[in-house]
Design a protein around this motif. Sequence first.
Motif, PDB file in Angstrom:
ATOM      1  N   LEU A 203      -3.454  18.246   5.224  1.00 19.77           N
ATOM      2  CA  LEU A 203      -2.250  18.815   4.593  1.00 19.77           C
ATOM      3  C   LEU A 203      -0.970  18.155   5.094  1.00 19.77           C
ATOM      4  CD1 LEU A 203      -3.104  22.596   4.194  1.00 19.77           C
ATOM      5  CD2 LEU A 203      -2.904  20.847   2.430  1.00 19.77           C
ATOM      6  N   PRO A 204      -0.811  17.920   6.406  1.00 13.83           N
ATOM      7  CA  PRO A 204       0.405  17.206   6.824  1.00 13.83           C
ATOM      8  C   PRO A 204       0.496  15.787   6.245  1.00 13.83           C
ATOM      9  CG  PRO A 204      -0.584  18.304   8.706  1.00 13.83           C
ATOM     10  CD  PRO A 204      -1.537  18.456   7.561  1.00 13.83           C
ATOM     11  N   VAL A 205      -0.630  15.102   6.130  1.00 12.01           N
ATOM     12  CA  VAL A 205      -0.620  13.761   5.537  1.00 12.01           C
ATOM     13  C   VAL A 205      -0.229  13.860   4.068  1.00 12.01           C
ATOM     14  CG1 VAL A 205      -2.103  11.835   4.840  1.00 12.01           C
ATOM     15  CG2 VAL A 205      -2.221  12.715   7.170  1.00 12.01           C
TER      16      VAL A 205
ATOM     17  N   LEU B 126     -10.089  10.611   8.118  1.00  9.60           N
ATOM     18  CA  LEU B 126     -10.037  12.006   8.562  1.00  9.60           C
ATOM     19  C   LEU B 126     -11.430  12.569   8.831  1.00  9.60           C
ATOM     20  CD1 LEU B 126      -7.216  13.360   6.236  1.00  9.60           C
ATOM     21  CD2 LEU B 126      -7.051  12.812   8.662  1.00  9.60           C
ATOM     22  N   VAL B 127     -12.412  12.236   8.010  1.00 12.32           N
ATOM     23  CA  VAL B 127     -13.775  12.712   8.225  1.00 12.32           C
ATOM     24  C   VAL B 127     -14.361  12.075   9.478  1.00 12.32           C
ATOM     25  CG1 VAL B 127     -16.123  12.661   7.267  1.00 12.32           C
ATOM     26  CG2 VAL B 127     -14.202  13.326   5.830  1.00 12.32           C
ATOM     27  N   ALA B 128     -14.069  10.797   9.692  1.00 12.02           N
ATOM     28  CA  ALA B 128     -14.578  10.125  10.894  1.00 12.02           C
ATOM     29  C   ALA B 128     -14.026  10.769  12.159  1.00 12.02           C
ATOM     30  CB  ALA B 128     -14.218   8.646  10.856  1.00 12.02           C
TER      31      ALA B 128
ATOM     32  N   ILE C 153       3.077  12.205   2.252  1.00  6.82           N
ATOM     33  CA  ILE C 153       2.985  11.377   1.041  1.00  6.82           C
ATOM     34  C   ILE C 153       3.919  11.915  -0.031  1.00  6.82           C
ATOM     35  CG2 ILE C 153       1.449  10.710  -0.864  1.00  6.82           C
ATOM     36  CD1 ILE C 153      -0.796  10.530   1.263  1.00  6.82           C
ATOM     37  N   ILE C 154       3.981  13.226  -0.188  1.00  7.29           N
ATOM     38  CA  ILE C 154       4.875  13.832  -1.186  1.00  7.29           C
ATOM     39  C   ILE C 154       6.330  13.530  -0.843  1.00  7.29           C
ATOM     40  CG2 ILE C 154       5.726  16.046  -2.064  1.00  7.29           C
ATOM     41  CD1 ILE C 154       2.787  17.015  -1.932  1.00  7.29           C
ATOM     42  N   VAL C 155       6.680  13.604   0.439  1.00  6.11           N
ATOM     43  CA  VAL C 155       8.054  13.284   0.855  1.00  6.11           C
ATOM     44  C   VAL C 155       8.371  11.824   0.538  1.00  6.11           C
ATOM     45  CG1 VAL C 155       9.551  12.986   2.881  1.00  6.11           C
ATOM     46  CG2 VAL C 155       8.227  15.084   2.606  1.00  6.11           C
TER      47      VAL C 155
END
Length: 176
Positions: free
Chosen positions: A57-59, A45-47, A63-65
């Motif tokens: 946040l969507p990622v 994400l930083v790259a 992951i939570i799902v």
Amino acid sequence: MTTGPVQAVDHDEPHRLTAVQGLAALSLDALSSVAYGRKPSWVVLVAAGAAGMRYSLPVTGAIIVLLTALVVSYRQVIAAFPNGGGAYAVSKAHLGTQASLVAAASLIVDYVLNAAVGVSAGIAALTSAFPSLYGSTVWLCLGALAVITALNLWGVSESAKVFTVRRWRSSWRSRR
């Protein structure tokens, strides 16, 4: 002979683990994913720059799902196989021998890679804290694998007790 004297086992008495012992012995996959998964995802994400950071946040939500689906799936397996049922047993009962062998082979690969990642990350942390050990990295990794292998050959219940004591001590020390 390499693991010690043969001990009498009462096969009628199930080997029960407490919740804490079960987590110590059986949660390596989840713990390693949480421990090692954050850094690679942030590196990607930083790259990608500022545009990539908006996906954090969507990622995290995805992951939570996935973890929720995993918990629901585990609860269903526990309900259907109250005496224990892993990927091999469940797939053999519902999908046949071929699928169960694929599941077993996948688990073996997963366990080997999980141990490799965990040990290499732990030894990398150790050698970064003590740079004089850097030249012994391979030997330290092999030694750690030998200890883990010996504990696992000892049995799930017994190794869970050792891993639980180790985790309890390290968490107690960090609180002081």
